[in-house]
Design an enzyme around this catalytic site. Sequence first.
Site, PDB file in Angstrom:
ATOM      1  NE  ARG A 103      -3.822   0.683   1.960  1.00  0.00           N
ATOM      2  CZ  ARG A 103      -4.978   0.666   2.516  1.00  0.00           C
ATOM      3  NH1 ARG A 103      -5.173   1.487   3.736  1.00  0.00           N
ATOM      4  NH2 ARG A 103      -5.964   0.355   1.964  1.00  0.00           N
ATOM      5  CG  HIS A 130      -8.335   0.541  -2.704  1.00  0.00           C
ATOM      6  ND1 HIS A 130      -7.341  -0.801  -2.634  1.00  0.00           N
ATOM      7  CD2 HIS A 130      -8.989   0.726  -1.635  1.00  0.00           C
ATOM      8  CE1 HIS A 130      -7.723  -1.157  -1.413  1.00  0.00           C
ATOM      9  NE2 HIS A 130      -8.584  -0.208  -0.698  1.00  0.00           N
ATOM     10  CG  ASP A 222     -13.611   6.511  -0.606  1.00  0.00           C
ATOM     11  OD1 ASP A 222     -13.422   6.317   0.700  1.00  0.00           O
ATOM     12  OD2 ASP A 222     -12.434   6.298  -1.218  1.00  0.00           O
TER      13      ASP A 222
HETATM   14  N1   CP Z   1     -11.053  -0.089   2.223  1.00  0.00           N
HETATM   15  C1   CP Z   1      -9.898  -0.102   2.825  1.00  0.00           C
HETATM   16  O1   CP Z   1      -8.944  -0.376   1.988  1.00  0.00           O
HETATM   17  O2   CP Z   1      -9.501  -0.040   4.147  1.00  0.00           O
HETATM   18  P1   CP Z   1      -8.324   0.134   5.162  1.00  0.00           P
HETATM   19  O3   CP Z   1      -7.748   1.638   4.640  1.00  0.00           O
HETATM   20  O4   CP Z   1      -8.777   0.384   6.476  1.00  0.00           O
HETATM   21  O5   CP Z   1      -7.443  -0.775   4.865  1.00  0.00           O
HETATM   22  N1  NVA Z   2      -9.875   6.848  -0.973  1.00  0.00           N
HETATM   23  C1  NVA Z   2      -9.551   6.286   0.187  1.00  0.00           C
HETATM   24  C2  NVA Z   2      -9.752   4.748   0.275  1.00  0.00           C
HETATM   25  C3  NVA Z   2      -9.386   3.999   1.672  1.00  0.00           C
HETATM   26  C4  NVA Z   2      -9.332   2.837   1.658  1.00  0.00           C
HETATM   27  C5  NVA Z   2      -8.101   6.577   0.510  1.00  0.00           C
HETATM   28  O1  NVA Z   2      -7.272   6.599  -0.379  1.00  0.00           O
HETATM   29  O2  NVA Z   2      -7.686   7.234   1.453  1.00  0.00           O
END
Ligand code: CP
Ligand code: NVA
Length: 305
Positions: A103, A130, A222
Amino acid sequence: MKKDFIHIDDFTNDEIMQILNLAVEVKAKFKRRENYKPFKDHTLAMIFAKPSARTRISFETGFCRLGGHALYLNPNDIELGKREPPKDVARVISRYNDIIMARLFDHAHIIELAKYAEIPVINGLTDYNHPCQVMADILTIWEKRRHLDGLKVVFVGDGNNVVNSWLRLAMRLPLHFVCACPKNYTPDNQTVQLARDAGISTIEIVNDPFEAVPGADVVYTDVWASMGQKHELAARKKHFENFQVTSRLMDATGKTTYFMHCLPAQRGLETGDDVIESPNSIIFDQAENRMHAQNAIMLKLTDKV
Ligand code: CP
Ligand code: NVA
């Protein structure tokens, strides 16, 4: 040749459907607590440059339950791109582990990791996309509706990383995908073009949520400021105030519509308790399916199926 999962369209339509079927199968084994350990003696390196609840917990739990061992590397452990370039980290980890999940902020970093790693690399979110999230989302919708025919998904809010993955899914599965967002917060132009050029889905980018939602099977939202943009939240609130998913907006679909959110949610901003706690909110099924979808992705990438 080794395979990676950097964009959801790295898989063909057939492969996506195979992964969804596999996810359902592996989920059932989980629920029955079957002794199913395809990752025995395997290790997964999980690199996090950003915070996470679901991604970390679901990958670690899923991989461990399938017999493997997952290593959590926090933002201070590797300092990818700062202490060491992705291309070196990729080759070092390839000598120890079987899969990398990362990530990261910079999408170019995950591409570099994948290019230099000798083992599969999975994108656990970047500033750009994602894909694991959207694989879990489509699994959840498929389970609920039992088919994907004529699916209309309306995303309300920021044209962010999650939206870019929905657009790239629309290159592989026929969808009617609408993103209702403020004018300066549209999704990545090139990605919109890719989705349109693929020619199998209807893609709309609009600025009025009430114009977008009629007939929606799913309304999805989101946060208004993603990780790395939290300092912009105060300024963003003004632009997003008409982009809240309220009960009134959900009623404007004119049919029974599922509410989805990748989580974490900021209650009182992009949506509120009334929608989150409503009977058609499927956010926790969605969160659960992160684990099952990712297990299927890992099994596919390591040729265990
Ligand atoms: N939806 C998601 O990726 O959640 P986290 O940021 O908690 O991993
Ligand atoms: N768009 C959000 C998704 C979190 C899972 C972010 O990137 O913070």
